[in-house]
Design a protein around this motif. Structure first.
Motif, mmCIF file in Angstrom:
data_model
loop_
_atom_site.group_PDB
_atom_site.id
_atom_site.type_symbol
_atom_site.label_atom_id
_atom_site.label_comp_id
_atom_site.label_asym_id
_atom_site.label_seq_id
_atom_site.Cartn_x
_atom_site.Cartn_y
_atom_site.Cartn_z
ATOM 1 N N MET A 1 31.897 37.356 -34.288
ATOM 2 C CA MET A 1 31.478 35.516 -33.293
ATOM 3 C C MET A 1 31.240 35.177 -34.133
ATOM 4 O O MET A 1 30.633 35.084 -35.607
ATOM 5 C CB MET A 1 30.504 37.148 -32.822
ATOM 6 C CG MET A 1 29.128 35.953 -32.119
ATOM 7 S SD MET A 1 28.171 37.673 -31.147
ATOM 8 C CE MET A 1 29.439 38.461 -30.619
ATOM 9 N N ILE A 3 28.574 31.111 -34.409
ATOM 10 C CA ILE A 3 27.483 30.907 -33.606
ATOM 11 C C ILE A 3 27.780 28.996 -33.774
ATOM 12 O O ILE A 3 27.943 28.958 -35.313
ATOM 13 C CB ILE A 3 26.323 31.580 -34.482
ATOM 14 C CG1 ILE A 3 26.147 33.045 -34.500
ATOM 15 C CG2 ILE A 3 25.183 30.181 -33.918
ATOM 16 C CD1 ILE A 3 24.921 33.233 -35.495
ATOM 17 N N VAL A 26 34.709 35.537 -30.602
ATOM 18 C CA VAL A 26 33.686 34.676 -29.482
ATOM 19 C C VAL A 26 33.006 34.029 -29.733
ATOM 20 O O VAL A 26 31.751 33.909 -30.730
ATOM 21 C CB VAL A 26 32.417 36.084 -28.975
ATOM 22 C CG1 VAL A 26 31.677 35.616 -27.699
ATOM 23 C CG2 VAL A 26 33.255 36.848 -28.238
ATOM 24 N N LEU A 28 29.886 31.051 -29.173
ATOM 25 C CA LEU A 28 28.422 30.874 -28.981
ATOM 26 C C LEU A 28 28.174 29.494 -29.178
ATOM 27 O O LEU A 28 27.755 28.747 -30.111
ATOM 28 C CB LEU A 28 27.500 31.737 -28.683
ATOM 29 C CG LEU A 28 28.273 32.750 -28.747
ATOM 30 C CD1 LEU A 28 27.191 34.144 -29.308
ATOM 31 C CD2 LEU A 28 27.690 33.452 -27.286
ATOM 32 N N GLU A 29 28.368 28.725 -27.832
ATOM 33 C CA GLU A 29 27.620 27.048 -28.064
ATOM 34 C C GLU A 29 26.927 26.596 -27.216
ATOM 35 O O GLU A 29 26.510 27.373 -25.831
ATOM 36 C CB GLU A 29 28.954 25.860 -27.693
ATOM 37 C CG GLU A 29 28.795 24.438 -27.531
ATOM 38 C CD GLU A 29 27.705 24.031 -28.582
ATOM 39 O OE1 GLU A 29 26.937 23.217 -28.211
ATOM 40 O OE2 GLU A 29 28.268 24.361 -29.762
ATOM 41 N N ALA A 30 25.877 25.790 -27.857
ATOM 42 C CA ALA A 30 24.099 25.930 -27.042
ATOM 43 C C ALA A 30 24.326 24.925 -25.874
ATOM 44 O O ALA A 30 23.900 25.108 -24.915
ATOM 45 C CB ALA A 30 22.827 25.703 -27.929
ATOM 46 N N ARG A 222 31.785 30.698 -25.073
ATOM 47 C CA ARG A 222 31.226 30.402 -23.964
ATOM 48 C C ARG A 222 29.842 29.217 -24.240
ATOM 49 O O ARG A 222 29.181 29.295 -25.044
ATOM 50 C CB ARG A 222 29.500 32.121 -24.237
ATOM 51 C CG ARG A 222 30.388 33.139 -23.862
ATOM 52 C CD ARG A 222 29.321 33.831 -23.975
ATOM 53 N NE ARG A 222 30.416 35.792 -22.980
ATOM 54 C CZ ARG A 222 29.799 37.047 -22.989
ATOM 55 N NH1 ARG A 222 28.020 36.623 -22.223
ATOM 56 N NH2 ARG A 222 30.113 37.197 -22.581
ATOM 57 N N SER A 225 25.243 28.472 -24.185
ATOM 58 C CA SER A 225 24.503 29.651 -24.703
ATOM 59 C C SER A 225 23.404 29.643 -26.092
ATOM 60 O O SER A 225 24.591 29.629 -26.625
ATOM 61 C CB SER A 225 25.725 30.802 -24.956
ATOM 62 O OG SER A 225 26.746 31.236 -23.372
ATOM 63 N N ARG A 226 22.531 29.860 -25.964
ATOM 64 C CA ARG A 226 21.304 29.440 -27.414
ATOM 65 C C ARG A 226 21.046 30.723 -27.519
ATOM 66 O O ARG A 226 21.320 31.530 -27.680
ATOM 67 C CB ARG A 226 20.503 28.942 -26.644
ATOM 68 C CG ARG A 226 19.692 28.713 -27.783
ATOM 69 C CD ARG A 226 18.486 27.384 -27.446
ATOM 70 N NE ARG A 226 18.736 26.067 -26.917
ATOM 71 C CZ ARG A 226 19.144 25.186 -27.458
ATOM 72 N NH1 ARG A 226 19.024 25.325 -29.163
ATOM 73 N NH2 ARG A 226 19.590 24.192 -27.211
ATOM 74 N N VAL A 227 21.513 30.574 -29.400
ATOM 75 C CA VAL A 227 21.362 32.501 -29.925
ATOM 76 C C VAL A 227 20.038 32.050 -30.053
ATOM 77 O O VAL A 227 18.989 31.231 -30.586
ATOM 78 C CB VAL A 227 22.237 32.005 -30.938
ATOM 79 C CG1 VAL A 227 21.718 33.349 -32.737
ATOM 80 C CG2 VAL A 227 23.479 32.559 -30.995
ATOM 81 N N LEU A 242 21.347 36.009 -27.012
ATOM 82 C CA LEU A 242 21.132 34.859 -26.208
ATOM 83 C C LEU A 242 20.106 34.821 -25.081
ATOM 84 O O LEU A 242 20.863 35.561 -24.246
ATOM 85 C CB LEU A 242 22.421 34.273 -26.566
ATOM 86 C CG LEU A 242 23.753 34.687 -25.828
ATOM 87 C CD1 LEU A 242 23.836 34.453 -24.672
ATOM 88 C CD2 LEU A 242 25.452 35.660 -26.002
ATOM 89 N N GLY A 244 21.673 32.960 -21.743
ATOM 90 C CA GLY A 244 22.888 32.005 -21.035
ATOM 91 C C GLY A 244 22.453 31.071 -20.112
ATOM 92 O O GLY A 244 21.104 30.468 -19.871
#
Length: 473
Positions: A1, A3, A26, A28-30, A222, A225-227, A242, A244
């Motif tokens: 994963m 971030i 995967v 994850l991009e805010a 994604r 999608s903020r962690v 996160l 979404g």
């Protein structure tokens, strides 16, 4: 994963898939766009950088990835940049007769004498940026071309910035080399290249293509999608939580994690929380924020430069981009100009909280005050605020970073990469290199990402990595 969907995060996913085809990262991009601070924004068909990103590197693996992904969509751009100071434009790199004419023979002589004095009797300690620069350039040149601009960029006196920032950013430049370059036309410094590569539609074009390749190879990206939380059990990270695009919370489990989120933010997200001293260290890390006001003018090319450094204390703008000089395809209408007025600030200060309309008026007025274009020629504007753009190298950062790095090093399946992930004011190729090595670590190699740089001594090791026994995932 992974971030973060900036250069480091996307490179980690891309390289991991290349080395280990069975991996399915995967990302994850805010935000709404890939590329982080190297993304390309679009407003009414006009594309622009968040700060300007040259593509030049001595790292062959990075160069190979650029070429593999974009190929013929790279263009070669001649570099032209100048310094605006005391109402005049100084060529950068230095051109002898231009500099002498602009600053005057008397002051030029004082600069040389000051340089000779500090070469003969340098300060015994180089704790700060100010110490480092004066020892190499002399006090007069420091006063003219380093002090005011550095204060504008960082918002603190140069005496409070650590010397290792200077050693990292301007290590290959000296007054002697600059004079030699000016007299002979040579160019012996990596920071003063005469031309560079650039994606014809801006750097975001590269990262959009990388994202397409990651998903085509079975990965997932994604957006928005903020962690919010990074969950751990003992020495292993097990999952992230996160928020979404629709505002709902979701938990995603993973086996290996690569982070490019800012360390100060990351440490606060980890649960159970790290030890108190690690939390306190994260709170001591500081960042400089940034905003750009892009002005669309009703005429083309008010100046020929790719960018201008504005050392003038009478205006707040620190750097000005001319996006057509990067690539003509950045503009929707060739009869207009897209000018990026860049301001360095802190989130929450007067500049940051100014309305977009007030920022447009301010930027237009400063463009006119600098003699580049009349304010009334501005026909459109767009404002982007970029938090945590630059990690700050103040007196507290080094010990804080060591504390954080030591604790993160105890985690078995977690790596951190990139500018904010390592709290290092690096270039795009360095961010990519740390991500490539993180991916190689997943494949069984052993690289200490905190020690990565782009100097030849490290590249020799990078090209011939030591073998290692793979760790269990």
């Amino acid at each position: 994963m992974v971030i973060g969907g900036g250069p480091a995060g996307l490179t980690a996913a891309y390289e991991a898939q290349r080395l280990c085809p069975d991996l399915h990262p995967v990302v994850l991009e805010a935000g709404d766009l890939l590329g982080g601070i190297a993304r390309t924004e679009n407003h009414h068909g006009n594309r622009f950088d968040i700060g300007g990103h040259r593509f030049f590197t001595k790292v062959p693996e990075v160069e190979a990835m650029w070429r593999e992904v974009l190929g013929d969509d790279f263009i070669t751009v001649p570099r032209l940049s100048r310094i605006y100071y005391r109402g005049r434009y100084f060529n950068y790199p230095l051109r002898m007769f231009n500099a002498l004419y602009n600053i005057g023979a008397y002051e030029a002589a004082r600069i040389v004498l000051s340089y000779l004095r500090w070469q003969a009797m340098p300060a015994p300690r180089e704790d700060s940026f100010e110490d480092w620069v004066i020892n190499r350039f002399g006090q007069r040149l420091y006063m003219h071309f380093f002090k005011s601009y550095t204060e504008k960029v960082w918002g603190i006196p140069p005496s409070e910035i650590q010397a290792d920032w200077a050693a990292q950013r301007i290590k290959n430049l000296s007054l002697g080399k600059a004079v030699w370059n000016a007299l002979t036309g040579a160019n012996s410094t990596t920071s003063l290249i005469e031309e560079f590569q650039y994606p014809r539609l801006g750097p975001g074009m590269l990262w959009e293509r990388v994202g397409e390749r990651v998903t085509a190879a079975g990965g997932e990206i994604r957006m928005r999608s903020r962690v919010e939380r990074v969950l751990r059990e003992g020495r292993r990270i097990t999952a992230v939580e996160l928020t979404g695009p629709d505002g709902t919370r979701e938990r995603l489990a993973g086996g290996e994690f690569v982070n490019s989120m800012a360390l100060g933010e990351l440490i606060g997200c980890i649960e159970p929380a790290p030890p108190p001293e690690v939390l306190a260290a994260a709170g001591r890390l500081k960042y400089r924020d940034f905003l750009i006001v892009t002005l669309l003018l009703d005429h083309a090319d008010p100046f020929p430069d790719n960018w201008l450094y504005i050392h003038e204390p009478g205006v707040d703008v620190g750097r000005i981009q001319n996006f057509r000089a990067w690539s003509p395809e950045m503009l929707a209408d060739p009869e207009t100009a897209s000018i990026g007025m860049e301001y360095f600030c802190h989130a929450g200060d007067a500049l940051w909280t100014m309305s977009d309309e007030a920022l447009q008026a301010k930027a237009a007025a400063e463009l006119e005050r600098l003699g580049l274009a009349e304010a009334e020629t501005v026909i459109d504007a767009y404002v982007i605020r970029q938090p945590r753009a630059y990690p700050v190298y103040d007196s507290a950062y080094r010990t804080a970073l060591e504390t954080i790095a030591d604790w993160l090093g105890t985690l078995e399946n977690f790596q951190t990469v990139g500018r904010n992930g390592l709290h290092r004011y690096n270039n795009q190729d360095h961010s990519m290199l740390t991500a490539m090595l993180a991916a190689r670590n997943l494949a069984g190699e052993r690289h200490d990402l905190w020690k990565v740089n782009v100097e030849r001594s490290y590249l020799e090791e990078f090209e011939k990595p030591k073998s290692a026994v793979p760790e269990a995932a």
